[in-house]
Design a protein around this motif. Structure first.
Motif, PDB file in Angstrom:
ATOM      1  N   ASP A   1       9.810  -0.987   2.175  1.00  0.00           N
ATOM      2  CA  ASP A   1       8.692  -1.305   3.057  1.00  0.00           C
ATOM      3  C   ASP A   1       7.338  -0.930   2.466  1.00  0.00           C
ATOM      4  OD1 ASP A   1       9.461   1.454   3.422  1.00  0.00           O
ATOM      5  OD2 ASP A   1       8.215   1.500   5.224  1.00  0.00           O
ATOM      6  N   MET A   2       7.332  -0.287   1.304  1.00  0.00           N
ATOM      7  CA  MET A   2       6.089   0.129   0.652  1.00  0.00           C
ATOM      8  C   MET A   2       5.854  -0.603  -0.670  1.00  0.00           C
ATOM      9  SD  MET A   2       4.844   2.455   2.700  1.00  0.00           S
ATOM     10  CE  MET A   2       3.753   3.535   1.801  1.00  0.00           C
ATOM     11  N   GLN A   3       6.753  -1.482  -1.046  1.00  0.00           N
ATOM     12  CA  GLN A   3       6.594  -2.210  -2.305  1.00  0.00           C
ATOM     13  C   GLN A   3       5.382  -3.125  -2.229  1.00  0.00           C
ATOM     14  OE1 GLN A   3      10.452  -3.922  -3.208  1.00  0.00           O
ATOM     15  NE2 GLN A   3      11.354  -1.904  -3.452  1.00  0.00           N
ATOM     16  N   GLY A   4       4.673  -3.225  -3.346  1.00  0.00           N
ATOM     17  CA  GLY A   4       3.478  -4.045  -3.397  1.00  0.00           C
ATOM     18  C   GLY A   4       2.211  -3.291  -3.036  1.00  0.00           C
ATOM     19  N   ALA A   5       2.325  -2.003  -2.760  1.00  0.00           N
ATOM     20  CA  ALA A   5       1.169  -1.195  -2.357  1.00  0.00           C
ATOM     21  C   ALA A   5       0.629  -0.335  -3.494  1.00  0.00           C
ATOM     22  CB  ALA A   5       1.549  -0.310  -1.166  1.00  0.00           C
TER      23      ALA A   5
ATOM     24  N   LEU B   1       2.450   1.762  -5.444  1.00  0.00           N
ATOM     25  CA  LEU B   1       3.193   2.999  -5.672  1.00  0.00           C
ATOM     26  C   LEU B   1       3.956   3.001  -6.987  1.00  0.00           C
ATOM     27  CD1 LEU B   1       4.462   3.608  -2.048  1.00  0.00           C
ATOM     28  CD2 LEU B   1       2.787   4.981  -3.297  1.00  0.00           C
ATOM     29  N   GLY B   2       4.408   1.839  -7.449  1.00  0.00           N
ATOM     30  CA  GLY B   2       5.093   1.776  -8.741  1.00  0.00           C
ATOM     31  C   GLY B   2       4.171   2.223  -9.861  1.00  0.00           C
ATOM     32  N   SER B   3       2.950   1.711  -9.865  1.00  0.00           N
ATOM     33  CA  SER B   3       1.958   2.121 -10.872  1.00  0.00           C
ATOM     34  C   SER B   3       1.605   3.594 -10.725  1.00  0.00           C
ATOM     35  CB  SER B   3       0.690   1.274 -10.745  1.00  0.00           C
ATOM     36  OG  SER B   3       0.951  -0.070 -11.073  1.00  0.00           O
TER      37      SER B   3
ATOM     38  N   GLY C   1      10.235  14.055 -13.893  1.00  0.00           N
ATOM     39  CA  GLY C   1       9.958  13.013 -12.915  1.00  0.00           C
ATOM     40  C   GLY C   1       8.993  13.468 -11.838  1.00  0.00           C
ATOM     41  N   CYS C   2       8.639  12.507 -10.989  1.00  0.00           N
ATOM     42  CA  CYS C   2       7.709  12.752  -9.888  1.00  0.00           C
ATOM     43  C   CYS C   2       8.172  12.009  -8.647  1.00  0.00           C
ATOM     44  CB  CYS C   2       6.312  12.238 -10.242  1.00  0.00           C
ATOM     45  SG  CYS C   2       5.515  13.110 -11.598  1.00  0.00           S
ATOM     46  N   VAL C   3       7.660  12.452  -7.517  1.00  0.00           N
ATOM     47  CA  VAL C   3       7.828  11.730  -6.269  1.00  0.00           C
ATOM     48  C   VAL C   3       6.449  11.500  -5.675  1.00  0.00           C
ATOM     49  CG1 VAL C   3      10.161  12.554  -5.746  1.00  0.00           C
ATOM     50  CG2 VAL C   3       8.193  13.855  -4.930  1.00  0.00           C
ATOM     51  N   ALA C   4       6.323  10.415  -4.917  1.00  0.00           N
ATOM     52  CA  ALA C   4       5.120  10.154  -4.132  1.00  0.00           C
ATOM     53  C   ALA C   4       5.503  10.361  -2.683  1.00  0.00           C
ATOM     54  CB  ALA C   4       4.633   8.729  -4.367  1.00  0.00           C
ATOM     55  N   VAL C   5       4.696  11.138  -1.978  1.00  0.00           N
ATOM     56  CA  VAL C   5       4.992  11.502  -0.601  1.00  0.00           C
ATOM     57  C   VAL C   5       3.884  10.989   0.306  1.00  0.00           C
ATOM     58  CG1 VAL C   5       5.468  13.432   0.963  1.00  0.00           C
ATOM     59  CG2 VAL C   5       6.155  13.589  -1.437  1.00  0.00           C
ATOM     60  N   ALA C   6       4.266  10.254   1.342  1.00  0.00           N
ATOM     61  CA  ALA C   6       3.334   9.784   2.370  1.00  0.00           C
ATOM     62  C   ALA C   6       3.733  10.481   3.659  1.00  0.00           C
ATOM     63  CB  ALA C   6       3.408   8.269   2.515  1.00  0.00           C
ATOM     64  N   GLY C   7       2.876  11.308   4.178  1.00  0.00           N
ATOM     65  CA  GLY C   7       3.245  12.140   5.321  1.00  0.00           C
ATOM     66  C   GLY C   7       4.298  13.120   4.857  1.00  0.00           C
TER      67      GLY C   7
END
Length: 164
Positions: free
Chosen positions: A95-99, A101-103, A63-69
């Motif tokens: 609060d980040m859905q639709g940006a 990040l899922g893709s 798996g992976c994670v996406a990190v913002a800050g």
């Protein structure tokens, strides 16, 4: 006023690790509340999984994670089973859905699967999870079977060729 969201997510992606378990569990619970509301079931596994269970699951995971800050804003788990990459628990912070990040997280996990020798990816979602189904279809996944529930159609399994 212009939107603060750009077409490209502002996050870096890295492999998921056991040390991420606490933050991933918090993210997972926040992300799956909307699913619980859709299905009227707060007793679903993503909401009842324990920290210890998640830590054990992350010991060997693609798996992976996406990190913002410094914040994990998306996560997905995956394991290889022969030629098949089994993807699960994709979660994006509400609060980040639709940006995008899922893709982003899905592509990263698929790439790790390819590197590990997987030829095909499989994931599943509930039949009422329209946003998930749109995402997976847009990313090239096709329905392979339905299972579960009284009608046998509660869960939709989707697959994608990783070698094309």
């Amino acid at each position: 006023m212009a939107s603060s969201r750009s077409s490209e997510p502002q996050a870096r992606v890295r492999p998921i690790a056991p040390a991420d378990a606490g933050e991933v569990l918090t993210l997972q619970r926040a992300a799956f509340v909307s699913e619980a509301l859709i299905y009227g079931d707060a007793d679903m596994p993503p909401l009842t999984q324990t920290l210890e269970e998640l830590q054990a699951e992350l010991v060997e995971n693609l798996g992976c994670v996406a990190v913002a800050g410094s914040r994990i804003v998306a996560a997905a788990r995956a394991q290889r089973d022969g030629d098949l990459l089994l993807i699960g628990r994709i979660a994006v912070a509400p609060d980040m859905q639709g940006a995008g990040l899922g893709s982003l997280i899905l592509h990263a996990v698929e790439e790790r699967g390819r590197e590990a020798g997987a030829r095909e990816a499989e994931l599943f979602t509930g039949r009422l999870s329209e946003a998930n189904l749109r995402l997976y279809t847009r990313e090239g996944y096709r329905e392979s079977e339905r299972a579960g529930g009284e009608t046998g159609e509660d869960q939709i399994f989707l697959r994608k060729n990783l070698r094309s």
